[in-house]
Design an enzyme around this catalytic site. Sequence first.
Site, PDB file in Angstrom:
ATOM      1  CB  CYS A  74      54.206  88.612 137.650  1.00  0.00           C
ATOM      2  SG  CYS A  74      53.550  86.957 137.941  1.00  0.00           S
ATOM      3  CG  ASN A  76      47.975  84.551 138.037  1.00  0.00           C
ATOM      4  OD1 ASN A  76      46.870  85.080 138.173  1.00  0.00           O
ATOM      5  ND2 ASN A  76      48.204  83.580 137.157  1.00  0.00           N
ATOM      6  NE  ARG A 209      59.709  87.225 129.271  1.00  0.00           N
ATOM      7  CZ  ARG A 209      60.046  88.431 128.867  1.00  0.00           C
ATOM      8  NH1 ARG A 209      60.909  88.573 127.894  1.00  0.00           N
ATOM      9  NH2 ARG A 209      59.532  89.505 129.433  1.00  0.00           N
ATOM     10  CB  CYS A 218      50.602  82.717 132.535  1.00  0.00           C
ATOM     11  SG  CYS A 218      51.532  84.198 132.039  1.00  0.00           S
TER      12      CYS A 218
END
Length: 287
Positions: A74, A76, A209, A218
């Site tokens: 991920c 961020n 998702r 994102c």
Amino acid sequence: MTLPFTKLTGAGNDFILIDNREERRTLQWDKIAQTLCDRHFGIGADGFLVLEDSAKADYRMNYYNADGSTGGMCGNGARCAALYYFENEYDSNCAHFETLEHIYTAEESQRSIKIQMRDVRYIPQKTEVQMEKYILPVHFIDIGTSPHAIIFFEEMHHQFPAVLNISQLPVKIIGNAVRYYKDFLPHGANVDFVQKKDSTTIYLRTYERGVEDETLACGTGCVASAILAAEHYAMHSPVHIIPTGKRALTVFFKKETEMYSDIWLEGETQLLFQSTVTIDNDTYAIK
């Protein structure tokens, strides 16, 4: 069981972080993620981060989606975890962290945190997704951390004549349909909607998702969309991204034929607050 936690945000993409480096608790973090990320009966967040000790780097970051599923890398979330680390390691503005068996680098500059992503080999992959009466041209890219389905507004807006820009698109409806498209099963894909603003900047909306909704930003979506923008719009590094939350992020890269290297994701981060939460030992519900 009382757990100290930190709430952070990276360009509007918000996370709950638990530092497990000293306690070394062995818990069902997926269930705790579901409990704490719930925006109505929990604290509320897009994702859940657990920091642990690493024998290879300064720390290990484990990431869970809001629904408790194990997420990929991920972007961020990693930037937020790095901010937390820098806030607690006063002599450091550079760190190396481990996630998904890969070592990443994070650097701090004032309120900005940037992380170096994996190199990406771009192989053109395009398909068409049938959604009711619409046929959506979708570009697919896996940046080595999570899969992304990219939809360029310019390629599909003629099917939505009343829609003037991506801010008016029904992202949750379209994103949900594309996320579960048969070519992306069994795990599905994040869905990014891209529109060119000018020669250096794109607008971006992302259906994630694991969150099963649009998020304000994102990180991996920014990286995937920047690479596709370089291909589709012939953009050069850096590419500036304006996500739904309006807090701009920037992606830097070097391009050589099909290979993108020295990829960095940069943007603002913020530590919002710190507190504790009491969890039932058996059910993992908030007490």
